[in-house]
Design an enzyme around this catalytic site. Structure first.
Site, PDB file in Angstrom:
ATOM      1  CE  LYS A   1      -0.730  -0.041   4.896  1.00  0.00           C
ATOM      2  NZ  LYS A   1      -0.717  -0.645   5.994  1.00  0.00           N
TER       3      LYS A   1
ATOM      4  CG  ASP B   1      -0.213 -13.889  -7.388  1.00  0.00           C
ATOM      5  OD1 ASP B   1      -0.357 -14.749  -6.498  1.00  0.00           O
ATOM      6  OD2 ASP B   1      -0.440 -12.678  -7.201  1.00  0.00           O
TER       7      ASP B   1
ATOM      8  NE  ARG C   1     -14.970 -34.852   7.432  1.00  0.00           N
ATOM      9  CZ  ARG C   1     -14.467 -34.626   8.620  1.00  0.00           C
ATOM     10  NH1 ARG C   1     -13.178 -34.397   8.769  1.00  0.00           N
ATOM     11  NH2 ARG C   1     -15.239 -34.619   9.686  1.00  0.00           N
TER      12      ARG C   1
ATOM     13  NE  ARG D   1       2.851 -12.756   0.386  1.00  0.00           N
ATOM     14  CZ  ARG D   1       1.907 -11.850   0.613  1.00  0.00           C
ATOM     15  NH1 ARG D   1       0.814 -11.837  -0.117  1.00  0.00           N
ATOM     16  NH2 ARG D   1       2.054 -10.963   1.557  1.00  0.00           N
TER      17      ARG D   1
HETATM   18  O1  F6P Z   1       0.124 -11.161  -5.135  1.00  0.00           O
HETATM   19  C1  F6P Z   1       0.503 -12.064  -4.158  1.00  0.00           C
HETATM   20  C2  F6P Z   1      -0.634 -12.372  -3.232  1.00  0.00           C
HETATM   21  O2  F6P Z   1      -0.207 -13.312  -2.287  1.00  0.00           O
HETATM   22  C3  F6P Z   1      -1.914 -12.847  -3.930  1.00  0.00           C
HETATM   23  O3  F6P Z   1      -1.843 -14.184  -4.317  1.00  0.00           O
HETATM   24  C4  F6P Z   1      -2.955 -12.541  -2.872  1.00  0.00           C
HETATM   25  O4  F6P Z   1      -4.222 -12.325  -3.437  1.00  0.00           O
HETATM   26  C5  F6P Z   1      -2.428 -11.275  -2.256  1.00  0.00           C
HETATM   27  O5  F6P Z   1      -1.045 -11.214  -2.521  1.00  0.00           O
HETATM   28  C6  F6P Z   1      -2.649 -11.195  -0.757  1.00  0.00           C
HETATM   29  O6  F6P Z   1      -2.219  -9.954  -0.321  1.00  0.00           O
HETATM   30  P1  F6P Z   1      -2.081  -9.553   1.217  1.00  0.00           P
HETATM   31  O7  F6P Z   1      -0.693  -9.940   1.638  1.00  0.00           O
HETATM   32  O8  F6P Z   1      -2.264  -8.096   1.234  1.00  0.00           O
HETATM   33  O9  F6P Z   1      -3.108 -10.298   1.990  1.00  0.00           O
END
Ligand code: F6P
Length: 371
Positions: free
Chosen positions: A74, A140, A175, A288
Site C-alpha cells: 500500500k 502468482d 470427505r 508466501r
Molecule cells: O500477489 C501475491 C498475493 O499473495 C496474492 O496471491 C494474494 O491475493 C495477495 O497477494 C494477498 O495480499 P495480502 O498480503 O495483502 O493479503
C-alpha cells in the site's frame, strides 16, 4: 564506481533475499556501493530507513524467506492516501520528493524487485527520469514477458505438499476437501499444484465454473468406489453466473481487493447438492512463506546478477526476464500491460483433462466428439 539502491515492494515472495544477495555480491565485485530502501520507498523519505548493504550484511540470506528490507503493498508514492486532521482521506503525489531524494543521495540506479503494481510505480519513476531496472517477483506468476517469476515454484510446492497431506484425512473420513489457494486473477498456482497433488477438481479464474459439473465429478468418484475428493479452488475463481468472491479493500492505501471466500462457498454448495461431508480450508499466506525452492533460489540469484549487468549496460526502464531458459531484458511497460493468464490451449490444461480432472466446465474436446 556506482551507487545502487534496491527496494522490495508488494507482497513478499520466497527468493527476495536471494535477489538482494546476488545484487550485493555482484556489485561488490565491481567496487560499487549498494543500499537497501526499507519497506518499499520509505528509505527515500527517511535516511534512517536507507541501509548500506555489504556482503557481510547479506551473509547466508539467499535461503531465507521474506525480505530483509521489508515490503508493503500500500502507499503508491504517485497516489498516497493520507488521513487529514478532519478525518478526510487526501490523495498525495510524493513522487517528486522521492526523485529529488534519489538524486540528492547520489544514486545511479534503482533496482525495483516487485510484481506488476511495484513495477508500474518503478516505470512511472523511469518516465520521470530515474534510472530503473525491474526484477519480476510474485508467487502468482502473472507477470507478462517472463516465463516465470520467482516465488511461484515455492508456492506451488507448498500447495502440493498440503494436498498430499489432505488425501489421507479426506480418505479416512470419506470427505470432500476444498482447498483455496492464492494467485489473484490467474490460476497458475491452482493448476500446477492441483495436477501435481492429485486433485479431482481444479477451479481457475480463466474458466468460470459450473457447480453442476463439479458435483457430477464428485458423484462420479462415488460411483467408481472413490469416496473422497479433493477440490482446488483459486481465490480468483468465479462461477459461470459471474459471482466473484472478495473481502473488500482492507487497509487504507491498498489498490487491490482482498480476494477470498470462494473455497467456503464451493464447499457449502457441494455439501448441499451431494450431501457429502465437506470441509474447506484456505492455504493463504503459508504459500508466501518459507525458504525458496532450489528453482526459485537459482532463478532469483540469476535475476539479481542479470539486473546488475543491465545497470552496467545502461538498459534502464527494463525488467530482467526468463525466456526459454535464458536471461533477457524486456521493457517494463510491456511486462505490466496486462496480467499473464493460464493458456487454455496449453498442454498443462490438456493434461489435467486427459487424466480426468474436472475444470468446472465441459471438456471442449468431449463436446466436439459429441457433435
Ligand atoms: O500477489 C501475491 C498475493 O499473495 C496474492 O496471491 C494474494 O491475493 C495477495 O497477494 C494477498 O495480499 P495480502 O498480503 O495483502 O493479503
Amino acid at each position: 564506481m556506482k551507487k545502487i539502491v534496491i527496494s522490495t515492494g508488494g507482497g513478499d515472495a520466497p527468493g527476495l533475499n536471494a535477489v538482494i544477495y546476488s545484487v550485493v555480491h555482484t556489485c561488490y565485485r565491481k567496487g560499487w556501493e549498494v543500499y537497501g530502501s526499507r519497506s518499499g520507498y520509505a528509505g527515500f523519505l527517511d535516511i534512517d530507513e536507507m541501509i548500506r548493504l555489504a556482503p557481510r550484511d547479506v551473509e547466508g540470506i539467499y535461503s531465507a524467506g521474506g525480505t530483509i528490507l521489508g515490503s508493503t503493498n500500500k502507499g503508491n508514492p504517485f497516489s498516497r492516501p493520507v488521513m487529514n486532521l478532519a478525518g478526510e482521506v487526501q490523495i498525495l503525489d510524493i513522487s517528486d520528493k522521492i526523485l529529488r531524494n534519489f538524486n540528492r543521495m547520489g544514486f545511479d540506479c534503482h533496482i525495483a524487485i516487485g510484481g506488476d503494481g511495484s513495477l508500474e510505480i518503478a516505470h512511472n519513476f523511469a518516465l520521470k527520469g530515474m534510472p530503473v531496472i525491474g526484477v519480476p517477483k510474485t508467487i502468482d506468476n502473472d507477470l507478462k514477458k517472463t516465463d516465470r517469476t520467482f516465488g511461484f515454484d515455492t508456492a506451488v510446492s507448498t500447495a502440493t505438499e498440503a494436498l498430499d497431506k489432505l488425501h489421507s484425512t479426506a480418505k479416512s473420513h470419506s470427505r470432500v476437501m476444498v482447498v483455496e489457494v492464492m494467485g489473484r486473477d490467474s490460476g497458475w498456482i491452482a493448476l500446477y499444484s492441483g495436477i501435481s497433488g492429485g486433485a479431482d477438481v481444479i477451479l481457475i479464474p480463466e474458466i468460470p465454473f459450473d457447480m453442476e459439473e463439479v458435483c457430477d465429478k464428485i458423484s462420479d468418484n462415488e460411483l467408481h468406489d472413490k469416496h473422497y475428493s479433493i477440490v482446488v479452488v483459486a481465490e480468483g475463481a468465479q462461477t459461470k453466473e459471474g459471482q466473484v468472491f472478495n473481502k473488500g479493500k482492507g487497509e487504507l492505501g491498498r489498490d487491490e481487493m482482498i480476494l477470498g471466500g470462494v473455497g467456503e462457498w464451493v464447499a457449502a454448495e457441494i455439501r448441499k447438492r451431494t450431501e457429502k461431508d465437506t470441509r474447506s480450508l484456505v492455504l493463504g499466506h503459508l504459500q508466501r512463506g518459507g525458504s525458496p525452492t532450489t528453482f526459485d533460489r537459482l532463478l532469483a540469484l540469476r535475476f539479481g546478477a542479470a539486473a546488475v549487468r543491465l545497470v552496467e549496460d545502461k538498459v534502464f526502464d527494463h525488467m530482467v526476464a526468463l525466456n526459454n531458459s535464458k536471461m533477457v531484458a524486456v521493457p517494463i511497460a510491456e511486462a505490466i500491460k496486462m496480467r499473464k493468464k493460464v493458456d487454455l490451449g496449453s498442454d498443462k490444461v490438456q493434461t489435467a483433462r486427459d487424466i480426468g480432472i474436472c475444470l468446472g466446465d465441459v471438456d471442449p474436446l468431449e463436446l466436439k466428439d459429441d457433435c
